[in-house]
Design a protein around this motif. Structure first.
Motif, PDB file in Angstrom:
ATOM      1  N   UNK A 470      38.811  89.960  65.364  1.00 29.70           N
ATOM      2  CA  UNK A 470      38.377  90.362  64.021  1.00 29.70           C
ATOM      3  C   UNK A 470      39.569  90.385  63.056  1.00 29.70           C
ATOM      4  N   UNK A 471      40.678  90.922  63.527  1.00 27.75           N
ATOM      5  CA  UNK A 471      41.875  91.002  62.671  1.00 27.75           C
ATOM      6  C   UNK A 471      42.369  89.589  62.322  1.00 27.75           C
ATOM      7  N   UNK A 474      40.039  87.923  59.887  1.00 31.56           N
ATOM      8  CA  UNK A 474      40.257  88.471  58.550  1.00 31.56           C
ATOM      9  C   UNK A 474      41.469  87.838  57.884  1.00 31.56           C
ATOM     10  N   UNK A 475      42.495  87.644  58.687  1.00 30.03           N
ATOM     11  CA  UNK A 475      43.732  87.028  58.207  1.00 30.03           C
ATOM     12  C   UNK A 475      43.480  85.594  57.702  1.00 30.03           C
TER      13      UNK A 475
END
Lengths: 504, 253
Positions: A470-471, A474-475
């Motif tokens: 998820x991170x 998002x990036x």
């Protein structure tokens, strides 16, 4: 406990496309010389001028040495030890209809999620869900290649191209470059090498001499291509190189969106992929070129994997033309790739949106070149690099303003995300400005997936693998939103797979 | 619901908690007060499983389960929620996407159906409104560019969405003006229920005017040195920590 829950522990590449198709092939003996090139040209039944063009490229190639300025390390490729042509056996060299294609090949593409049956593909459209659903991440399985015409390239040849008739109704030519040489030789002759000349660089010259297949697209004046076009490259045979050549021309006022995908079997030997892609956009034309590159990256110890050494360049030749590159790169053992734009026409626009993920021992030296020639030309570069494992990644970009580039502008943003502390991220921006009215902005950031972010996600019940994914997603958001929507979902999934790992 | 027995924890070899005993029954609100450096936040972090802290002695039972055996995410799914003192930013991941992932993971764990997009959206908007966050906050990246107060309200909004068994507030009141404080307290109070408990970690008494605790503990030097009812908080407010013979500077050391 502390050791086992670091973000980097949740990163492991599981390569799903690593199978081999058992199929009989006609494969040249390994080795490279003028005779091999002559034989290749003959097998493909090419016009005489094409052979001459190849041989001239080969002569120039022989004068060149392999470049070594990239920030990558690997054993040089022995060009005499690989085969330059490998094609599934069939009765004729003419492109076939789907019924004539070896069922084993069809199964290969099915396994890879690339439907070559037009009816099935169309049925997929109905089941692919609404755009809103796809945005919310709930798109259906297999919907990615639904409303898309596909050219399937297997080793050295194109096995089938779908939706040719439907595209022909709109006047769009979409076929393999081998077929284009037979059917539209004048178009090929006019544009081939016009963006990437034969003597451009070591691997581009090699490609010019030995390219075997690839896609050809011509969108005539004023036509907006009615569907997404895509080419799916598959390397299957052992000890071969894949040298594909793609040429896309958007005539005045035309527009087209094109996507390429690539996979290869899991092998201990490195395999060379040296492609050339040329894009030509005339006045008011627009070409959007997206890549989802998932070549076999090698195993977790760095054994095997594809060497992906490609030259991609677009010429925004006409006024108000636009060339846009979007790439999601998760594969290959070693990558050098700098999809570039030559902004020749006044007011022309160049864009480069990139996500590159390296893991284990992967190495990538990738970026872009924006060459501003025309007045008021504009370019945007958004590059996102994610390094994990022991991988090493560099962004290398050139922004150049020629004296004629009055009022030209560039904006560059390079962000690096590190997962763990054994990987590397580097940025090499080059700016050459010969026009005082030009403006250039450059922003760069480096960040880490932090233990605090992980704790935060996990405290909300999200498991660590999903949290990393998820991170990272998002990036990459700014780049993913540039992809055609179906592929944005696919790209997200690909990142997820590339980051998959065991817990603890 | 929560039983802490003789809990000792240290960070990089330095002991912070030195024998905490605490029992929280269903429906109760416990406040933990204490000077800076007394170990209040450490207690909150140890409860949720922060890996920087090593539990060296003691045990924690949560609904009869040994909490120390569970991973961070397992504790969360068991019903433990921490409103962080310093909520992190997750750029590019929308609040909505983050919450939907979290809530659906939790629902799945509880054997409930995952919420579809429209129902989730409706619920999220309602909860956001409860803490005075507009619907646009749902679309923004998690805490990305949020002010301090917005981050705190966002934490409470997440708590409203996740409806935990035990909500832990780690100095949620710090840096808030009185209106924001009331908003947050209202959020917490709407969640108060017979089978839900709260552990409110705070430096100041003022939050406890709005979230009225059943029990107040004073933590100093890694131990609970005094417990009482809400009057204890009032007295602390009036007399300061010195009243209990605590030297703030010493406690922080």
């Amino acid at each position: 406990m502390a050791e086992s829950n670091k973000p980097e522990d949740f990163v492991k590449h599981e390569y799903e496309a690593g199978f081999v198709t058992d199929i009989e092939s006609d494969t040249f003996e390994p080795g490279l010389n003028e005779d091999v090139i002559k034989r290749l040209s003959e097998v493909k039944g090419e016009p005489e001028w094409m052979l001459e063009w190849r041989l001239e490229a080969y002569r120039q190639f022989q004068e060149m040495t392999e470049p070594n300025w990239q920030k990558v390390n690997f054993e040089p490729v022995d060009l005499q030890s690989i085969s330059y042509y490998s094609a599934p056996k069939k009765d004729t060299d003419k492109p076939q209809s789907l019924d004539e294609v070896d069922p084993e090949l069809l199964r290969t593409y099915e396994k890879l999620g690339i439907p070559l049956h037009e009816q099935k593909a169309l049925a997929g459209v109905a089941g692919a869900g609404t755009p809103a659903e796809a945005e919310a991440g709930s798109s259906e399985e297999g919907g990615a290649y639904s409303n898309v015409a596909v050219d399937a390239v297997f080793d050295s040849v194109s096995v089938v191209t779908t939706f040719k008739n439907k595209l022909a109704e709109a006047g769009v030519i979409f076929c393999s470059i081998s077929e284009a040489l037979q059917e539209y030789p004048e178009l090929v002759k006019k544009y081939l090498g016009s963006v990437v000349p034969r003597g451009d660089n070591y691997f581009a010259s090699l490609n010019s001499a030995v390219f075997s297949d690839g896609s050809f697209v011509y969108v005539p004046k004023g036509v907006k291509c009615p569907m997404e076009l895509s080419t799916y490259f598959r390397i299957n045979a052992e000890n071969t190189g894949q040298f594909e050549r793609t040429l896309i021309i958007a005539d005045e006022g035309a527009s087209v969106s094109y996507l390429e995908g690539c996979t290869a079997p899991q092998r201990d030997e490195n395999q060379l992929h040296a492609a050339v892609v040329e894009l030509v956009a005339l006045d008011d034309a627009e070409i959007k070129y997206s890549t989802v590159q998932n070549w076999y990256p090698g195993d977790e110890n760095g054994k095997g994997g594809i060497f992906n050494f490609v030259t991609k360049r677009g010429m925004a030749r006409g006024r108000n033309s636009k060339i846009s590159w979007t790439q999601v790169e998760t594969g290959s053992a070693v990558t050098w790739k700098y999809p570039s734009c030559v902004l020749k026409g006044d007011n022309s626009v160049g864009e480069f949106y990139s996500v590159a993920l390296t893991n284990n021992y992967q190495q990538a030296d990738t970026g872009t070149k924006m060459i501003h020639i025309g007045k008021n030309t504009r370019s945007t570069i958004i590059a996102k690099g994610i390094s994990a494992g022991k991988s090493d990644q560099s962004y290398r970009g050139l922004v150049k303003f020629q004296p004629t580039a009055e009022g030209a502008r560039n904006f560059t943003q390079c962000d690096s995300l590190l997962i763990g502390d054994k990987c590397g991220a580097h940025t090499f921006p080059y700016i050459e400005n010969k026009n005082s009215s030009a403006t250039v902005e450059h922003e760069a950031t480096t960040s880490k997936v932090s233990d605090e972010q992980m704790l935060f996600c996990r405290q909300r019940g999200i498991d660590p693998e999903q949290a990393v994914s998820m991170i990272v997603n998002g990036f990459c958001k700014e780049v993913f939103k540039e992809l055609p929507m179906e592929f944005a979902v696919e790209a997200g999934k690909l990142l997820e797979v590339s980051l998959e790992g065991s817990v603890g | 619901m929560l039983t802490i027995k003789n809990l000792h924890a240290s960070v990089e070899g330095t002991p912070i908690l030195k024998g905490i005993n605490l029992e929280i029954k269903p429906g109760e609100v416990h406040a933990v007060m204490g000077p800076n450096g007394s170990g209040k936040s450490t207690l909150a972090q140890v409860l949720v499983g922060h890996e920087a802290f090593e539990v060296t002695e003691g045990e924690i039972l949560f609904d009869g389960q040994n909490l120390l055996d569970l991973e961070v995410e397992e504790r969360a799914l068991a019903g433990l929620f921490l409103a962080f003192q310093y909520p992190v930013e997750i750029p590019g991941v929308s609040n909505l996407q983050f919450l939907r992932t979290a809530v659906n993971t939790l629902r799945k764990h509880r054997g409930e159906n995952e919420l579809d997009s429209p129902s989730f959206m409706k619920m999220a908007k309602e909860k956001a409104k409860q803490v005075d966050l507009g619907p646009d906050f749902l679309k923004r990246g998690v805490n990305e560019g949020f002010s301090g107060g917005e981050k705190k309200r966002n934490e409470i909004m997440q708590m409203l969405m996740m409806e935990p068994r035990l909500g832990i507030l780690d100095e949620t009141d710090s840096g808030l003006d009185i209106d924001a404080l009331k908003t947050i307290a209202n959020g917490v109070n709407t969640l108060r229920a017979e089978n839900r408990s709260f552990l409110v970690v705070t430096h100041y008494q003022r939050l406890l005017n709005h979230i009225v605790p059943d029990v107040v503990h004073v933590l100093a030097g890694g131990q609970i040195i005094k417990s009482g009812d809400k009057q204890l908080a009032m007295e602390l407010e009036e007399h300061g920590y010195g009243w209990l013979g605590i030297n703030e500077a010493e406690a922080a050391g």
